[in-house]
Every structure is written in C-alpha cells, then in structure tokens.
Scaffold this motif. Structure first.
Motif, PDB file in Angstrom:
ATOM      1  N   ALA A   1      -4.459  -4.345   2.533  1.00  0.00           N
ATOM      2  CA  ALA A   1      -5.649  -4.095   3.350  1.00  0.00           C
ATOM      3  C   ALA A   1      -6.864  -4.890   2.871  1.00  0.00           C
ATOM      4  N   ALA A   2      -7.056  -5.000   1.573  1.00  0.00           N
ATOM      5  CA  ALA A   2      -8.224  -5.694   1.035  1.00  0.00           C
ATOM      6  C   ALA A   2      -8.203  -7.183   1.347  1.00  0.00           C
ATOM      7  N   GLU A   3      -7.046  -7.728   1.627  1.00  0.00           N
ATOM      8  CA  GLU A   3      -6.913  -9.160   1.909  1.00  0.00           C
ATOM      9  C   GLU A   3      -6.952  -9.487   3.399  1.00  0.00           C
ATOM     10  N   LEU A   4      -6.964  -8.464   4.253  1.00  0.00           N
ATOM     11  CA  LEU A   4      -6.881  -8.670   5.690  1.00  0.00           C
ATOM     12  C   LEU A   4      -8.202  -8.369   6.375  1.00  0.00           C
ATOM     13  N   GLU A   5      -8.397  -8.977   7.542  1.00  0.00           N
ATOM     14  CA  GLU A   5      -9.542  -8.629   8.375  1.00  0.00           C
ATOM     15  C   GLU A   5      -9.244  -7.288   9.037  1.00  0.00           C
ATOM     16  N   GLY A   6     -10.289  -6.533   9.323  1.00  0.00           N
ATOM     17  CA  GLY A   6     -10.115  -5.221   9.945  1.00  0.00           C
ATOM     18  C   GLY A   6      -9.359  -5.279  11.259  1.00  0.00           C
ATOM     19  N   LYS A   7      -9.504  -6.368  12.014  1.00  0.00           N
ATOM     20  CA  LYS A   7      -8.817  -6.493  13.304  1.00  0.00           C
ATOM     21  C   LYS A   7      -7.320  -6.757  13.137  1.00  0.00           C
ATOM     22  N   GLN A   8      -6.885  -7.100  11.940  1.00  0.00           N
ATOM     23  CA  GLN A   8      -5.478  -7.408  11.704  1.00  0.00           C
ATOM     24  C   GLN A   8      -4.654  -6.190  11.291  1.00  0.00           C
ATOM     25  N   LEU A   9      -5.309  -5.139  10.867  1.00  0.00           N
ATOM     26  CA  LEU A   9      -4.613  -3.958  10.370  1.00  0.00           C
ATOM     27  C   LEU A   9      -5.150  -2.733  11.094  1.00  0.00           C
ATOM     28  N   HIS A  10      -4.228  -1.925  11.593  1.00  0.00           N
ATOM     29  CA  HIS A  10      -4.586  -0.723  12.348  1.00  0.00           C
ATOM     30  C   HIS A  10      -3.757   0.455  11.863  1.00  0.00           C
ATOM     31  N   ALA A  11      -4.281   1.639  12.127  1.00  0.00           N
ATOM     32  CA  ALA A  11      -3.555   2.870  11.846  1.00  0.00           C
ATOM     33  C   ALA A  11      -3.486   3.663  13.141  1.00  0.00           C
ATOM     34  N   THR A  12      -2.273   3.977  13.554  1.00  0.00           N
ATOM     35  CA  THR A  12      -2.079   4.841  14.715  1.00  0.00           C
ATOM     36  C   THR A  12      -1.771   6.226  14.175  1.00  0.00           C
ATOM     37  N   PHE A  13      -2.636   7.174  14.486  1.00  0.00           N
ATOM     38  CA  PHE A  13      -2.490   8.545  14.008  1.00  0.00           C
ATOM     39  C   PHE A  13      -1.738   9.365  15.040  1.00  0.00           C
ATOM     40  N   PHE A  14      -0.774  10.166  14.582  1.00  0.00           N
ATOM     41  CA  PHE A  14       0.042  11.022  15.437  1.00  0.00           C
ATOM     42  C   PHE A  14      -0.326  12.482  15.179  1.00  0.00           C
ATOM     43  N   ALA A  15      -0.356  13.283  16.236  1.00  0.00           N
ATOM     44  CA  ALA A  15      -0.624  14.715  16.082  1.00  0.00           C
ATOM     45  C   ALA A  15       0.517  15.402  15.335  1.00  0.00           C
ATOM     46  N   GLU A  16       1.708  14.827  15.427  1.00  0.00           N
ATOM     47  CA  GLU A  16       2.873  15.345  14.687  1.00  0.00           C
ATOM     48  C   GLU A  16       3.724  14.166  14.254  1.00  0.00           C
ATOM     49  N   GLN A  17       4.545  14.373  13.255  1.00  0.00           N
ATOM     50  CA  GLN A  17       5.382  13.295  12.735  1.00  0.00           C
ATOM     51  C   GLN A  17       6.443  12.893  13.763  1.00  0.00           C
ATOM     52  N   PRO A  18       6.443  11.633  14.199  1.00  0.00           N
ATOM     53  CA  PRO A  18       7.478  11.195  15.138  1.00  0.00           C
ATOM     54  C   PRO A  18       8.797  10.986  14.407  1.00  0.00           C
ATOM     55  N   GLY A  19       9.887  11.304  15.065  1.00  0.00           N
ATOM     56  CA  GLY A  19      11.201  11.087  14.475  1.00  0.00           C
ATOM     57  C   GLY A  19      11.599   9.617  14.540  1.00  0.00           C
ATOM     58  N   PRO A  20      12.473   9.176  13.667  1.00  0.00           N
ATOM     59  CA  PRO A  20      12.886   7.765  13.633  1.00  0.00           C
ATOM     60  C   PRO A  20      13.589   7.307  14.910  1.00  0.00           C
ATOM     61  N   GLU A  21      14.151   8.253  15.670  1.00  0.00           N
ATOM     62  CA  GLU A  21      14.845   7.885  16.908  1.00  0.00           C
ATOM     63  C   GLU A  21      13.889   7.250  17.923  1.00  0.00           C
ATOM     64  N   ARG A  22      12.611   7.560  17.836  1.00  0.00           N
ATOM     65  CA  ARG A  22      11.629   6.975  18.754  1.00  0.00           C
ATOM     66  C   ARG A  22      11.487   5.462  18.548  1.00  0.00           C
TER      67      ARG A  22
END
Length: 189
Positions: free
Chosen positions: A102-123
């Motif tokens: 993260a410290a080496e990247l621009e903010g536009k290059q790294l994102h976090a998608t937050f989930f209300a619940e943990q998605p299963g790997p099948e998704r």
C-alpha cells in the motif's frame, strides 16, 4: 455518588451509492447533524461527499447500528441506502492485513471492497485471476483487496467482481486506499 463513565467505540459508517451522478443526494451536514447526532451518536464527522462518516457510540453491535442508520436515512431522505458500520479496530486490522504494498501504490491503484458478511469462495470460483493480470484481488476478513494499476474506472477485474454472481445478496461498498487510510486515522484512539 460518582457518575459512571460511558465506554464508547469509534465507528465508521460506509454508505453505498450516494451523491453519485446527481441522484440519491445525502448532504453531509444533514447526515452529521440530523441523522447521526439525532440518533444520539457523538464525535460525528464526515469525510468527503461519498458517504463516509465517523462517530462514537456506546452501542456494541455494528450490524444493529447499520440497520438503525439505514432506517434513519430512509425516514429522513425518503430512500434506502445500504450502510456498513465497522469499528476502528477492524479498519486497522484491514489496513495491517493488506497483501499489497500500500505504501508504494497510489490511492487510485488500491481499493478495499467491504462486505456486510464474509462471502464464500464459491462466489469467486468462476473468476480466472490470470486472465486479468496485472490486476489482482485477495480476500480478507469481510474485505476484498483490489489492485488495479490503471485505476478502478478502467478495470475489467473490478467489473467482473461487481457481477451478481459475486455480490448478489450481500451489501458491499468500495473505498480507495486513501479513504481507507483516512478512516483508520479518524477512528483511531
């Protein structure tokens, strides 16, 4: 008789899909004063116009706080807004667990998608990660870390990750890394 101090927790509320393209307008001043302070929360601040708020509450259930906030927004503004509420400790853990530099990247290059619940790997089973390189994603605790070197707007991987097969039935919202870092700071001790 001495008054007992109330223990509060700092939370971030992440509102999905507001103030984009002129629709679903939620003025941040109204969100702060009328909605969050009206619900009895303290130390209320907003960050940017894209639905980031920080507040303190004695309540300890982030899911209950999110439902309460959704109901208050709908009552005040007349439309439903999906809200995720997370505490400062969770945000710090998300930042510390980031699998990308993260410290080496621009903010536009790294994102976090937050989930209300943990998605299963099948998704994610139908996604061929190699087909999207150099773009990459990694799953964490109710978060998906997304590296997009050319930005989110041009990302084919982000488009694939937003398909109903991946996100249907789960409230999700994405923030760039600059916003994640600022929310960590605002919810810190």
């Amino acid at each position: 008789m001495t008054k007992k101090a109330t223990v509060t927790t700092k939370y971030a509320a992440l509102l999905r899909g507001i103030n984009v393209g002129g629709s679903r307008k939620v003025p941040m001043a109204e969100l702060r004063r009328t909605v969050l302070e009206g619900l009895g929360h303290g130390d209320v601040q907003t960050y940017l116009q894209s639905g980031n708020a920080v507040f303190s509450s004695a309540q300890t259930d982030p899911v209950a706080l999110a439902r309460e906030l959704e109901a208050a927004i709908e009552a005040h503004f007349g439309f439903r807004v999906a809200c995720l509420v997370v505490d400062g400790a969770y945000l710090r853990a998300v930042a510390e667990a980031c699998p990308f530099p993260a410290a080496e990247l621009e903010g536009k290059q790294l994102h976090a998608t937050f989930f209300a619940e943990q998605p299963g790997p099948e998704r994610f089973a139908a996604l061929d990660g190699a087909a999207f390189l150099p773009e990459e994603y990694r799953l964490g605790d109710r978060v998906l870390y997304l590296y997009v070197p050319d930005g989110l707007g041009r990302s084919k991987l982000a488009e694939a990750l937003a398909r109903p097969a991946v996100v249907k039935g789960i409230d999700v919202t994405t923030r760039n890394w600059n916003t994640v870092a600022k929310l960590v700071e605002l919810t810190g001790p």
